[in-house]
Design a protein around this motif. Structure first.
Motif, short mmCIF file in Angstrom:
data_model
loop_
_atom_site.label_atom_id
_atom_site.label_comp_id
_atom_site.label_asym_id
_atom_site.label_seq_id
_atom_site.Cartn_x
_atom_site.Cartn_y
_atom_site.Cartn_z
N HIS A 148 6.95 -2.03 30.89
CA HIS A 148 6.04 -3.16 30.70
C HIS A 148 4.93 -2.81 29.71
CE1 HIS A 148 7.49 -6.26 33.42
NE2 HIS A 148 7.77 -5.34 34.31
N LEU A 149 4.44 -1.59 29.77
CA LEU A 149 3.40 -1.18 28.82
C LEU A 149 3.94 -1.19 27.40
CD1 LEU A 149 1.70 1.76 30.78
CD2 LEU A 149 0.75 -0.52 30.35
N ASP A 150 5.17 -0.71 27.21
CA ASP A 150 5.77 -0.69 25.88
C ASP A 150 6.04 -2.10 25.36
OD1 ASP A 150 5.68 2.04 25.87
OD2 ASP A 150 7.75 2.31 26.54
N LYS A 151 6.39 -3.01 26.26
CA LYS A 151 6.66 -4.39 25.87
C LYS A 151 5.39 -5.20 25.68
CE LYS A 151 11.01 -4.63 28.50
NZ LYS A 151 11.97 -4.92 27.41
N GLY A 152 4.27 -4.63 26.11
CA GLY A 152 3.01 -5.35 26.02
C GLY A 152 2.84 -6.43 27.07
N THR A 153 3.61 -6.34 28.15
CA THR A 153 3.54 -7.36 29.21
C THR A 153 2.64 -6.95 30.36
OG1 THR A 153 5.59 -6.41 30.12
CG2 THR A 153 5.79 -8.33 28.68
N LEU A 154 2.11 -5.73 30.35
CA LEU A 154 1.20 -5.27 31.39
C LEU A 154 -0.09 -4.78 30.73
CD1 LEU A 154 0.55 -4.55 34.34
CD2 LEU A 154 1.70 -2.36 33.98
N ASP A 155 -1.18 -5.42 31.06
CA ASP A 155 -2.48 -5.09 30.47
C ASP A 155 -3.33 -4.33 31.48
OD1 ASP A 155 -4.89 -4.94 29.20
OD2 ASP A 155 -5.21 -7.10 29.01
N LEU A 156 -3.58 -3.06 31.18
CA LEU A 156 -4.37 -2.21 32.09
C LEU A 156 -5.79 -2.00 31.56
CD1 LEU A 156 -1.74 0.53 33.03
CD2 LEU A 156 -2.29 -1.58 34.25
N SER A 157 -6.21 -2.80 30.58
CA SER A 157 -7.51 -2.56 29.95
C SER A 157 -8.68 -2.79 30.89
CB SER A 157 -7.65 -3.48 28.72
OG SER A 157 -7.60 -4.85 29.10
#
Length: 609
Positions: A148-157
């Motif tokens: 998900h991080l690689d796909k940009g679908t999970l934002d942990l900012s």
């Protein structure tokens, strides 16, 4: 990292959850679940977490670690924030689901709390939809979180809380590099907690690098199970559980029984099936009103009900001396629940029996149970139909003997039988047999071994195994002794190529962990692993389901898509591939997926699950 001079002792007077700082709807949910006194790890961990401090907690599996970090997170959620505020990393999908269920139960009185499990094997669509709507807590396995991080679908900012659960298991499964990659993409000012049953050097270095002056808490395990409880387990498939339970109840000499299942729906289903088989059984779960619960427990106490099918939540606070047996129809995934369950028997100094059903994939729980109880459960064999028939005959004999002791009633019926014999010219033995038929009803007294459903299912499983592996042994491949590994035939496996290798710093543990989590595979599904500079060859079952391959195609290892596909040129990549089926250069019998590994300094051994 600072550490207390001595391991955190278990306090003599443990404060309640309210004194620890848990309040409002979270406290109400905890009380509804029947939690009265915090466990040692909860009592030591909740205050520093609520104070905003990083924590490293060392305690055995099943000591209540989930509540130790979940309750402080729920206390401080910001409902105005849409992006994830808390991330919990877990080594397996089973643990991820368990942690999600715990969060949901602790948030039962909170409106709008959204918790999302993220793991391999589940379609991306469900996860993407939930992430778009917004979630407060994400619980996931490292591989799918990285996807998900690689796909940009999970934002942990905007992440505020990070938890590493069962960190030593993640190390053992080769996930530490993935975990570090994830940690590097989280805010520096987040609060972090790391929990582990053991504290190897690599985990300690991880804590020192990524946690900010954490308070280290160590809880020593202790024996929590009475020695008068006899623990047994039975390895049985899910489909056979009801038949196995029925057979055990037929032969066991029991008074009252509690059968623990995982879900509310299953309490009703199992109780109904037991009633259909002639047992006095009733269900109890969180949906049953208090009046109905009290009535059912009263029936269990006075003997008008023999079997109670319950969930963990519904059985909280249940204290009935008459309980002689506890059956874990669904084995709990944490040992704390296991200990609480089996503690319902063996009360008031009496002996008790605890029987646990385990599917083959759940046998790993045995080592955790042994650690938690300091007792080794005994493997039991399923009673045969002959055992059932012997027990039924013995009980029938006992019933006749009991009736013969009632002299006055016997005399009243004797004249009736004599009258029938004189007028119908029938031997008394035939009349007695006919009366037995009348008393027995439509259900036969003795079961027919030729119609044994469990035996038929076992035969089907053996036939399936023979179909997969047995035929190849008869096709001129030689005797079993020709293959030093002695575990699987070569024909059981097919080589697959994945596009990660030494240049990506990949390890066999990472490969096994990622494929197992994403594809739902177990350790017996892996053959040899050969790691080359730019790719690797992994042996997987020859009959691998296409749906599993579809799930694996989106898998990443070390940040690289593996692009898994069958490899027709494995022999050219590594001559002597999987030498001898399972020996390394030293001639040791390794077997399994470690036998062909040539990429490292030493032969790779299977991780223990």
């Amino acid at each position: 990292m600072t550490q207390d001079e001595n391991p955190t002792p278990e306090p003599d007077l443990t404060p309640g959850f309210e004194e620890l700082g848990i309040s409002g709807p979270v406290l109400s949910a905890v009380r509804d679940l029947g939690y009265e006194t915090p466990s040692p790890i909860q009592a030591a961990t909740i205050p520093p977490l609520l104070a905003g401090r990083d924590v490293v907690g060392q305690a055995q599996t099943g000591t209540g670690k989930t509540a130790a970090f979940a309750l402080p997170i729920l206390e401080r959620l910001d409902f105005d924030q849409k992006n994830p505020q808390a991330l919990v990393l877990a080594p397996t999908r089973e643990l991820a689901l368990q942690v999600c269920e715990a969060f949901e139960s602790y948030a039962a009185h909170m409106r709008g709390v959204r918790v999302l499990p993220v793991y391999g094997g589940q379609g991306y669509g469900v996860q993407l939809s939930a992430l778009r709507r917004g979630v407060h807590v994400v619980v996931g396995t490292p591989g799918r979180i990285m996807d998900h991080l690689d796909k940009g679908t999970l934002d942990l900012s905007q992440l505020k809380y990070l938890v590493l659960d069962e960190a030593d298991e993640m190390l053992q499964m080769g996930f530490v590099e993935d975990v570090e990659t994830i940690l590097a993409q989280t805010p520096d000012d987040k609060q972090s907690a790391l929990f582990s049953a053991t504290m190897p050097n690599q985990i300690r270095r991880l804590a020192q690098k990524y946690l900010d002056d954490p308070q280290e808490i160590m809880i020593k395990s202790k024996t929590a199970t009475a020695t008068n409880i006899h623990q047994r387990y039975l390895v049985v498939s899910y489909q056979q559980k009801v038949d196995a339970l029925t057979r055990i109840l037929e032969v066991e000499d029991f008074e009252g029984v509690i059968v623990f299942v995982r879900t509310k729906n299953e309490t009703e289903t199992v109780a109904e099936k037991l009633r259909a088989r002639g047992f006095s059984a009733s269900a109890i779960n969180g949906d049953i009103p208090q009046a109905g619960r009290e009535r059912t427990i009263g029936q269990l106490k006075d003997g008008t009900l023999d079997i109670l099918v319950a969930t963990d939540v519904a059985a909280r606070g249940l204290d009935v001396d008459r309980i002689s047996h506890v059956v874990n129809f669904d084995i709990p995934t944490d040992t704390e629940s296991y200990v609480h369950r089996i503690g319902r028997t063996g009360r008031a100094g009496r002996s008790g029996e605890a029987i646990s059903f385990m599917t083959p994939r759940e046998r790993y729980m045995l080592k955790h149970i042994e650690k938690a109880t300091r007792q080794q459960p005994e493997q039991m064999q399923l009673p045969s139909l002959e055992d059932v028939n012997t027990t039924r005959l013995a009980r029938f004999d006992d019933a006749i003997t009991t009736a013969l002791d009632e002299t006055s009633r016997i005399e009243a019926f004797r004249d009736i039988i004599d009258h029938y014999v004189r007028h119908h010219d029938v031997p008394e033995s035939d009349v007695a047999a006919a009366l037995a038929v009348v008393a027995q009803g439509e259900t036969p007294l003795l079961l027919d071994p030729s119609n044994d459903p469990l035996a038929k299912a076992n035969r089907r499983q053996r036939d399936d195994r023979d179909d997969r592996g047995g035929r190849d042994r008869d096709r001129g491949r030689g005797e079993r002794g020709d293959r030093p590994g002695g575990r699987r035939d070569r024909g059981d496996f097919t080589p697959y190529r994945i596009e990660v290798g030494h240049h990506h710093r990949v390890s066999p543990g990472q490969i096994v962990g990622a494929l197992a989590n994403e594809g739902g595979l177990n350790r017996h599904d892996f053959g040899a692993i050969t790691i080359r500079p730019d790719f690797s060859i992994v042996e997987l079952p020859a009959n691998l389901d296409r749906a599993v391959l579809d799930r694996l195609r989106d898998t990443q290892i070390a940040g690289q898509y593996i692009e898994i596909k069958p490899d027709r040129f494995a022999q050219n990549h590594n001559k002597g591939y999987r030498k001898g089926g399972g020996r390394d250069r030293r001639g040791d019998d390794r077997g399994g997926y470690g036998s062909g590994y040539k990429g490292g300094k030493k032969p790779y051994r299977k991780p223990r699950y």
